[in-house]
Design a protein around this motif. Sequence first.
Motif, PDB file in Angstrom:
ATOM      1  N   TYR A   1       4.278   6.650 -12.365  1.00  0.00           N
ATOM      2  CA  TYR A   1       4.007   5.331 -11.788  1.00  0.00           C
ATOM      3  C   TYR A   1       3.145   4.536 -12.760  1.00  0.00           C
TER       4      TYR A   1
ATOM      5  N   CYS B   1       1.302   0.696 -13.308  1.00  0.00           N
ATOM      6  CA  CYS B   1       0.984  -0.600 -12.714  1.00  0.00           C
ATOM      7  C   CYS B   1       1.640  -1.704 -13.538  1.00  0.00           C
TER       8      CYS B   1
ATOM      9  N   CYS C   1      -0.182  -0.469  -4.647  1.00  0.00           N
ATOM     10  CA  CYS C   1       0.185   0.616  -5.552  1.00  0.00           C
ATOM     11  C   CYS C   1       0.105   1.967  -4.840  1.00  0.00           C
TER      12      CYS C   1
ATOM     13  N   HIS D   1      -9.385  -1.234  -9.566  1.00  0.00           N
ATOM     14  CA  HIS D   1      -8.035  -1.000  -9.046  1.00  0.00           C
ATOM     15  C   HIS D   1      -7.702   0.488  -8.872  1.00  0.00           C
TER      16      HIS D   1
ATOM     17  N   GLU E   1      -7.370   2.907  -5.617  1.00  0.00           N
ATOM     18  CA  GLU E   1      -6.123   3.620  -5.303  1.00  0.00           C
ATOM     19  C   GLU E   1      -6.410   5.076  -4.950  1.00  0.00           C
TER      20      GLU E   1
HETATM   21 ZN    ZN Z   1      -1.572  -0.801  -9.577  1.00  0.00          ZN
END
Ligand code: ZN
Length: 490
Positions: free
Chosen positions: A28, A30, A229, A254, A258
């Motif tokens: 994954y 961003c 996210c 961020h 998460e």
């Molecule tokens: Zn992100």
Amino acid sequence: MSALHLYNTYTRRTEVFETLLPGRVGLYVCGPTVYGPPHLGHVRGPVVFDVLRRYLEFLDFKVRHVRNITDVGHLVGDVDEGEDKLQKQARLEQVEPMEVAQTYTLAYNEMIRLMGVLPPGIEPRASGHIIEQIEMIQAIMDAGLAYAVNGSVYFDVLAYAQHHEYGKLSGRVLEDLIAGAGNEARELEGQEEKRNPNDFALWKKADPEHIMQWSSPWGKGYPGWHIECSAMSRKYLGDVFDIHGGGMDLLFPHHESEIAQSTACTGHNPARFWVHHNMITINGQKMAKSLGNGITVDELFSGKHPLLQQAYSPMTLRFFILQAHYRGTLDFSNEALQASEKGLQRLWKAAETASGLKAAAHNEYDVNAIVAACAAAMNDDLNTPQVIAQLFEAARVANLCNDGKLALDAANIEALQQLFKVWMEDILGIRTESAGDDQALDGVMQMLLDMRAKAKADKNYALSDEIRNRLSALGLVIRDGKDGSSWSRN
Ligand SMILES: [Zn+2]
């Protein structure tokens, strides 16, 4: 190194890369907040993670690569207050926020296509996953780690920190955050809703004039930036997946948020490896609007910016990025880009030279030593500058052989040709600049060759000659052989 090692920001160690499921990798990354034209700050991440993905595929992993598009919830202050970046731009351009998102999503994808970045397998948009985000927020509330105030929902950092580590990824200490945050935070409106200034928004109440808003158990509003996210990576890659990537500027708040959100929900840090690339500077300075050095990618490709002495091609930019290790800073300057341009041309020329080498009966150089060095470099936390150094060694060998100063047998010439193909083109993604156009041209040319073959079969020689002559006038030469016709540029 004989197995892939990656630096894990979370543990601050370089670790052997092992996957959760054999042969599969969940990755994954961003993606961009699509509210303006792509600029130099956007180029490094896609290239770095493209090379990681290409290398994992070279190692025979099946990669599920997810890269999101942030089209809602990212506020101009990067924290919890201020206008939504997209909504602000939409107001300035007098269009719908979704038009802003569409325009700059297309611009971003076109930029990275030109730079040879493979498209992700899944490209989810935050606005298309509101239900998943609401469900996740609800789960965090059910765990007692979030609270609703006046139509907004905040993550309760202090409650979370009682049982979990908060700040480990970014290396921030909660006590310091509490001491520091009070001062800045008091200035911002809406802070009085929070139990603690470090609490962050999971859901924000929308004013009636706010365009992008959805119904939720807490009233009309929109999701916070961080929750998208967590919700989308979980949906497509599961509670725990292999690699989460992004820029170092995303470490806090961020990515820290998460981790807290996912842990609150599932009990797990969502990613086994957190991989972060460093940032870009321009002539030694941070990129900032106020410094006038915010160069867009279009300006770089066209050379139309006061700081640029010339245009730089997408592949030059890609090569330049890969000449630095992804965890080091990368400084843009005309001198550095021009050096990259020259180096890249040298490699292309050498690859072409290698394809025409004549084999000797004996052999004076072991090309597989270069191949082994390339693999060792990539396994050592994606050391692309070392791979490039090895490609220059391969170029030296090709040129010596071509000049008759070094003998290579057929097996080593084959290895040399493969080395450029595999390590330069497939793994680093450095292809000749016209390759994209040539793909379309290849198709068109094949169509014309087929039509010409049919004309000849029908004994329509006037037409078959006309096709050949007109192509020839365009610098495209047709050669007729016993296995059919082929073409080349004159
Ligand atoms: Zn992100």
